[in-house]
Design an enzyme around this catalytic site. Structure first.
Site, PDB file in Angstrom:
ATOM      1  N   LYS A  72     -39.514   5.938   4.088  1.00 58.93           N
ATOM      2  CA  LYS A  72     -40.423   6.971   3.231  1.00 58.93           C
ATOM      3  C   LYS A  72     -41.791   6.751   3.803  1.00 58.93           C
ATOM      4  O   LYS A  72     -42.865   7.716   3.769  1.00 58.93           O
ATOM      5  CB  LYS A  72     -40.313   6.927   1.700  1.00 58.93           C
ATOM      6  CG  LYS A  72     -39.090   7.350   1.365  1.00 58.93           C
ATOM      7  CD  LYS A  72     -38.828   7.807  -0.262  1.00 58.93           C
ATOM      8  CE  LYS A  72     -37.667   8.481  -0.627  1.00 58.93           C
ATOM      9  NZ  LYS A  72     -37.634   8.731  -2.085  1.00 58.93           N
ATOM     10  N   LYS A 130     -31.542  15.600   0.141  1.00 60.63           N
ATOM     11  CA  LYS A 130     -32.027  16.976  -0.245  1.00 60.63           C
ATOM     12  C   LYS A 130     -33.303  17.428   0.561  1.00 60.63           C
ATOM     13  O   LYS A 130     -33.649  18.493   0.560  1.00 60.63           O
ATOM     14  CB  LYS A 130     -32.480  16.628  -1.723  1.00 60.63           C
ATOM     15  CG  LYS A 130     -31.369  16.222  -2.578  1.00 60.63           C
ATOM     16  CD  LYS A 130     -32.092  15.919  -4.126  1.00 60.63           C
ATOM     17  CE  LYS A 130     -31.507  14.992  -4.943  1.00 60.63           C
ATOM     18  NZ  LYS A 130     -32.117  13.896  -5.473  1.00 60.63           N
ATOM     19  N   LYS A 133     -28.046  10.177   6.888  1.00 57.36           N
ATOM     20  CA  LYS A 133     -27.418  10.559   5.726  1.00 57.36           C
ATOM     21  C   LYS A 133     -27.733  11.842   5.190  1.00 57.36           C
ATOM     22  O   LYS A 133     -28.872  12.351   5.326  1.00 57.36           O
ATOM     23  CB  LYS A 133     -27.609   9.744   4.513  1.00 57.36           C
ATOM     24  CG  LYS A 133     -29.084   9.833   3.879  1.00 57.36           C
ATOM     25  CD  LYS A 133     -29.176   8.833   2.529  1.00 57.36           C
ATOM     26  CE  LYS A 133     -30.648   9.179   1.893  1.00 57.36           C
ATOM     27  NZ  LYS A 133     -30.762   8.548   0.617  1.00 57.36           N
TER      28      LYS A 133
HETATM   29  P1  AMP Z   1     -31.221  10.538  -5.180  1.00 58.62           P
HETATM   30  O1  AMP Z   1     -31.089  11.775  -4.508  1.00 58.62           O
HETATM   31  O2  AMP Z   1     -32.046   9.609  -4.067  1.00 58.62           O
HETATM   32  O3  AMP Z   1     -31.842  10.420  -6.480  1.00 58.62           O
HETATM   33  O4  AMP Z   1     -29.798   9.791  -5.098  1.00 58.62           O
HETATM   34  C1  AMP Z   1     -29.005   9.782  -6.212  1.00 58.62           C
HETATM   35  C2  AMP Z   1     -27.772   9.326  -5.928  1.00 58.62           C
HETATM   36  O5  AMP Z   1     -27.015   9.859  -5.043  1.00 58.62           O
HETATM   37  C3  AMP Z   1     -27.850   7.710  -5.673  1.00 58.62           C
HETATM   38  O6  AMP Z   1     -26.795   6.940  -6.234  1.00 58.62           O
HETATM   39  C4  AMP Z   1     -27.686   7.771  -4.068  1.00 58.62           C
HETATM   40  O7  AMP Z   1     -27.209   6.666  -3.859  1.00 58.62           O
HETATM   41  C5  AMP Z   1     -26.370   8.848  -3.953  1.00 58.62           C
HETATM   42  N1  AMP Z   1     -26.819   9.528  -2.537  1.00 58.62           N
HETATM   43  C6  AMP Z   1     -27.763  10.291  -1.992  1.00 58.62           C
HETATM   44  N2  AMP Z   1     -27.392  10.617  -0.863  1.00 58.62           N
HETATM   45  C7  AMP Z   1     -26.474  10.080  -0.440  1.00 58.62           C
HETATM   46  C8  AMP Z   1     -25.480  10.587   0.467  1.00 58.62           C
HETATM   47  N3  AMP Z   1     -25.845  11.203   1.675  1.00 58.62           N
HETATM   48  N4  AMP Z   1     -24.172  10.096   0.485  1.00 58.62           N
HETATM   49  C9  AMP Z   1     -23.750   9.505  -0.598  1.00 58.62           C
HETATM   50  N5  AMP Z   1     -24.489   9.296  -1.739  1.00 58.62           N
HETATM   51  C10 AMP Z   1     -25.800   9.391  -1.602  1.00 58.62           C
END
Ligand code: AMP
Ligand code: TRP
Length: 336
Positions: A120, A205, A202
């Site tokens: 980041k 969003k 990965k």
């Molecule tokens: P965040 O969007 O960063 O707040 O992530 C929320 C949850 O989604 C966390 O538990 C992350 O580990 C999971 N996560 C985010 N991106 C991925 C991905 N590409 N594959 C699997 N899990 C994900």
């Protein structure tokens, strides 16, 4: 067994998601869906991590809307607000307060090693703020306040969970037993969903390429189109193997959604082209998401219900969080 022994404490799970846009299929398969699966076996605490989201600059108007939408999504995916504590992090002030106590028990070196911080700070080179660096101590506070046994997350958050464990153990050793040392809970299927356009990264969003990422609110046509355009390889054979990142990713998604094994998927698409396979993956994903999309649409029309649930969640969460915070402050020597 005596009655007392029988009242063993139910296991607890806690996890959070940032309100930084509509969750992706990666968030759903890696995290959200597993939260719903856990709610029957465990007491769950699930939060919208809005304080985390401001480590990157947010537009206030948009943030407000995204917090409400993410809260509605948590209910729409099937988390029952009567059974779980579902809340918005910034409405529970104990998170920020415990984060400070934990920050003073976390080393600069530990935080410097976090890969998310490194990523980041490269991505937002004009805003490498203290909060971005301290992010894992706030996450440790989110977790430790609720004394959970498990933290269900996607694989990318494993490092932060390990740090929360280290912080908890260190605190317990220094000041006496205060926090449960939780385990990360990472389901194999769907733990790391990758970008449809660059399967070495990965699915995220914040990806600028719209085709790279499936949002859980995308309609069926959009989902099918995105899978149709997914990057694969020139072998034209559906099999899981090294060097076939694109197909491996699609197989992982298909397996996670249908429950089929890789062997079964290879047999199903034996002798058929990638076109057929991509269509099947797109349709399976769209079918999985349809019910939650319907629930989301009707929840967003019921503002009063959402507000009431938000208030109730914050009040229950504060009650639990305040007890742990008092315990930690007392152990550290503060006058309560
Ligand atoms: P965040 O969007 O960063 O707040 O992530 C929320 C949850 O989604 C966390 O538990 C992350 O580990 C999971 N996560 C985010 N991106 C991925 C991905 N590409 N594959 C699997 N899990 C994900
Ligand atoms: N850092 C997590 C993410 O980006 C979100 C999060 C914040 C979280 N606090 C948490 C996850 C506590 C689990 C537990 O995905």
């Amino acid at each position: 067994m005596s009655e007392q022994q029988e009242t063993v404490r139910r296991k607890r799970a806690l996890s959070c998601i940032q309100p930084t846009g509509t969750p992706t299929l990666g968030n759903y398969l890696g995290a959200l869906r597993n939260w719903v699966a856990l709610q029957d076996e465990m007491d769950g605490c699930f939060a919208v991590a809005d304080l985390h989201s401001i480590t990157v600059r947010q537009d206030p108007q948009k943030l407000r809307q995204q917090i409400k939408e993410m809260f509605a999504i948590l209910i729409a995916i099937g988390l029952d607000p009567e059974k779980n504590i579902i809340f918005v992090q910034s409405q529970v002030p104990q998170h920020a307060e415990l984060a400070w106590l934990l920050a003073c028990n976390t080393q600069f070196g530990e935080l410097s090693r976090m890969t998310q911080f490194k990523d980041k700070s490269q991505k937002h080179a004009d805003n490498i703020n203290l909060g971005l660096f301290a992010y894992p101590t706030l996450m440790a506070a989110d977790i430790l306040l609720y004394q959970p046994d498990y933290v269900p997350v996607g694989a990318d958050q494993k490092q932060h969970c390990e740090l929360a464990r280290d912080i908890a153990s260190r605190f317990n050793n220094l000041y006496g037993n205060t926090f449960v040392v939780p385990e990360p809970y990472i389901m194999k299927a769907g733990a790391r969903v990758r970008s449809l356009q660059d399967p070495t990264r990965k699915m995220s969003k914040s990806d600028e390429n719209q085709n790279a990422c499936v949002s859980i609110l995308d309609d069926k046509d959009t989902i099918v189109r995105k899978f149709k355009r997914a990057v694969t390889d020139s072998e034209a054979c559906v099999r899981y193997a090294d060097g076939k990142d694109g197909i491996n990713n699609l197989m992982e998604i298909y397996a996670a959604v249908t429950g089929k094994s890789y062997d079964e998927i290879e047999r199903e698409f034996d002798g058929r082209g990638y076109g057929d396979f991509k269509l099947a993956v797109g349709e399976a994903v769209a079918a999985e998401l349809a019910p939650l999309q319907e629930r989301f649409a009707s929840l967003m029309k019921d503002k009063a219900y959402l507000e009431e649930m938000m208030k109730k969640g914050a009040s229950t969460a504060s009650y639990v969080a305040a007890r742990t915070l008092s315990k930690a402050k007392k152990k550290m020597g503060f006058v309560l």
